[in-house]
Scaffold this motif. Structure first.
Motif, PDB file in Angstrom:
ATOM      1  N   UNK A  10       0.839  -1.195   0.000  1.00  0.00           N
ATOM      2  CA  UNK A  10       0.000   0.000   0.000  1.00  0.00           C
ATOM      3  C   UNK A  10       0.876   1.248   0.000  1.00  0.00           C
ATOM      4  N   UNK A  11       1.913   1.246   0.826  1.00  0.00           N
ATOM      5  CA  UNK A  11       2.823   2.395   0.888  1.00  0.00           C
ATOM      6  C   UNK A  11       3.514   2.590  -0.453  1.00  0.00           C
ATOM      7  N   UNK A  12       3.983   1.503  -1.050  1.00  0.00           N
ATOM      8  CA  UNK A  12       4.670   1.596  -2.350  1.00  0.00           C
ATOM      9  C   UNK A  12       3.711   2.123  -3.423  1.00  0.00           C
ATOM     10  N   UNK A  13       2.491   1.617  -3.440  1.00  0.00           N
ATOM     11  CA  UNK A  13       1.509   2.078  -4.428  1.00  0.00           C
ATOM     12  C   UNK A  13       1.165   3.554  -4.202  1.00  0.00           C
ATOM     13  N   UNK A  14       1.038   3.949  -2.956  1.00  0.00           N
ATOM     14  CA  UNK A  14       0.755   5.342  -2.634  1.00  0.00           C
ATOM     15  C   UNK A  14       1.905   6.233  -3.124  1.00  0.00           C
ATOM     16  N   UNK A  15       3.124   5.808  -2.837  1.00  0.00           N
ATOM     17  CA  UNK A  15       4.291   6.561  -3.279  1.00  0.00           C
ATOM     18  C   UNK A  15       4.328   6.656  -4.807  1.00  0.00           C
ATOM     19  N   UNK A  16       4.139   5.528  -5.475  1.00  0.00           N
ATOM     20  CA  UNK A  16       4.192   5.517  -6.935  1.00  0.00           C
ATOM     21  C   UNK A  16       3.140   6.444  -7.537  1.00  0.00           C
ATOM     22  N   UNK A  17       1.961   6.460  -6.960  1.00  0.00           N
ATOM     23  CA  UNK A  17       0.900   7.329  -7.469  1.00  0.00           C
ATOM     24  C   UNK A  17       1.252   8.798  -7.250  1.00  0.00           C
ATOM     25  N   UNK A  18       1.727   9.127  -6.061  1.00  0.00           N
ATOM     26  CA  UNK A  18       2.123  10.507  -5.789  1.00  0.00           C
ATOM     27  C   UNK A  18       3.270  10.943  -6.704  1.00  0.00           C
ATOM     28  N   UNK A  19       4.241  10.071  -6.883  1.00  0.00           N
ATOM     29  CA  UNK A  19       5.379  10.399  -7.742  1.00  0.00           C
ATOM     30  C   UNK A  19       4.918  10.596  -9.183  1.00  0.00           C
ATOM     31  N   UNK A  20       4.038   9.743  -9.646  1.00  0.00           N
ATOM     32  CA  UNK A  20       3.519   9.879 -11.011  1.00  0.00           C
ATOM     33  C   UNK A  20       2.745  11.188 -11.171  1.00  0.00           C
ATOM     34  N   UNK A  21       1.956  11.538 -10.166  1.00  0.00           N
ATOM     35  CA  UNK A  21       1.178  12.783 -10.221  1.00  0.00           C
ATOM     36  C   UNK A  21       2.064  14.019 -10.214  1.00  0.00           C
ATOM     37  N   UNK A  22       3.269  13.888  -9.665  1.00  0.00           N
ATOM     38  CA  UNK A  22       4.183  15.029  -9.542  1.00  0.00           C
ATOM     39  C   UNK A  22       5.474  14.829 -10.338  1.00  0.00           C
ATOM     40  N   UNK A  23       5.437  13.989 -11.339  1.00  0.00           N
ATOM     41  CA  UNK A  23       6.648  13.689 -12.100  1.00  0.00           C
ATOM     42  C   UNK A  23       7.216  14.915 -12.799  1.00  0.00           C
ATOM     43  N   UNK A  24       6.375  15.898 -13.076  1.00  0.00           N
ATOM     44  CA  UNK A  24       6.842  17.128 -13.699  1.00  0.00           C
ATOM     45  C   UNK A  24       7.904  17.827 -12.862  1.00  0.00           C
ATOM     46  N   UNK A  25       7.778  17.734 -11.545  1.00  0.00           N
ATOM     47  CA  UNK A  25       8.775  18.343 -10.652  1.00  0.00           C
ATOM     48  C   UNK A  25      10.130  17.686 -10.872  1.00  0.00           C
ATOM     49  N   UNK A  26      10.133  16.369 -10.893  1.00  0.00           N
ATOM     50  CA  UNK A  26      11.382  15.619 -11.077  1.00  0.00           C
ATOM     51  C   UNK A  26      12.000  15.964 -12.434  1.00  0.00           C
ATOM     52  N   UNK A  27      11.175  16.016 -13.469  1.00  0.00           N
ATOM     53  CA  UNK A  27      11.697  16.306 -14.806  1.00  0.00           C
ATOM     54  C   UNK A  27      12.218  17.734 -14.921  1.00  0.00           C
ATOM     55  N   UNK A  28      11.514  18.691 -14.329  1.00  0.00           N
ATOM     56  CA  UNK A  28      11.978  20.087 -14.364  1.00  0.00           C
ATOM     57  C   UNK A  28      13.324  20.230 -13.673  1.00  0.00           C
TER      58      UNK A  28
END
Length: 173
Positions: A10-28
Motif C-alpha cells: 500500500x505504501x509503495x503504491x501510494x508513493x508511486x501514485x504521488x510520484x507519477x502525479x508530480x513527475x513534472x517536478x522531477x523532470x523540471x
C-alpha cells in the motif's frame, strides 16, 4: 508477516501514485541541472530513489509537491557538486521551445536567452528561479530551500534585475 507485506504494498503504491502525479517536478529539476538526456534520466532516477528512501518520513498533512521539490533540489545540487568539471551545464532541450505559429520567433529567442542566463546561476539561485518560474509562492519556496519569505522575495528581486541586465533589449520579450 502478511500484514507487513500488505502495508508495504500500500505504501509503495501510494508513493508511486504521488510520484507519477508530480513527475513534472522531477523532470523540471533534472532538466535544470543536467545538460544531457542520459544524465537527466540518471538524475531523475536518483531523485525517485531518494524520495522513496525518505517517504516514510513524509508528513501527509503537508503538500507532497513541496516535500518532493526539497528532495529533488537537494539531490540535484549534490549531483552537480559531484559532477563539477565533467560537463558544462546546458538547457539544450528546454531552451528549444517548440515553435508555435501563434508565437513570434522573437519570443523563442527570448526564452532561449532567458535559459542561458539561468544556466549560469549558482545552484541555489537556479533553484530559486526554477521554483519562481513554476509559480510557487514565496512561502513555499522558502520552505523548500530553507529560507525566510523575506529572503526569498529579496533574492528573487535581485535575480530578476540581474537577468534583465544580462538580456539585451532584443532578447527581452
Amino acid at each position: 508477516m502478511a500484514r507487513e507485506r500488505v502495508d508495504g504494498m500500500v505504501v509503495r503504491e501510494q508513493f508511486q501514485q504521488l510520484l507519477e502525479n508530480h513527475r513534472g517536478i522531477v523532470l523540471k529539476v533534472a532538466h535544470a541541472y543536467c545538460g544531457h538526456a542520459e544524465d537527466r534520466r540518471d538524475l531523475a532516477q536518483e531523485i525517485a530513489a531518494q524520495a522513496w528512501k525518505g517517504f516514510r518520513g513524509y508528513d501527509p498533512a503537508r503538500p507532497f509537491s513541496t516535500w518532493l521539490y526539497r528532495i529533488a533540489l537537494n539531490v540535484a545540487i549534490s549531483h552537480l557538486r559531484a559532477s563539477r568539471g565533467r560537463e558544462p551545464l546546458a538547457f539544450d532541450e528546454i531552451a528549444e521551445p517548440a515553435h508555435d505559429e501563434d508565437t513570434p520567433r522573437e519570443a523563442d529567442d527570448g526564452i532561449r536567452a532567458l535559459y542561458r542566463c539561468i544556466e549560469r546561476l549558482d545552484p541555489l539561485n537556479r533553484a530559486l528561479m526554477l521554483l519562481y518560474l513554476d509559480e510557487r509562492g514565496q512561502r513555499e519556496i522558502g520552505e523548500i530551500l530553507g529560507l525566510s519569505e523575506t529572503n526569498v522575495a529579496t533574492r528573487i528581486g535581485r535575480l530578476k534585475q540581474r537577468i534583465r541586465e544580462q538580456l539585451s533589449p532584443t532578447d527581452r520579450y
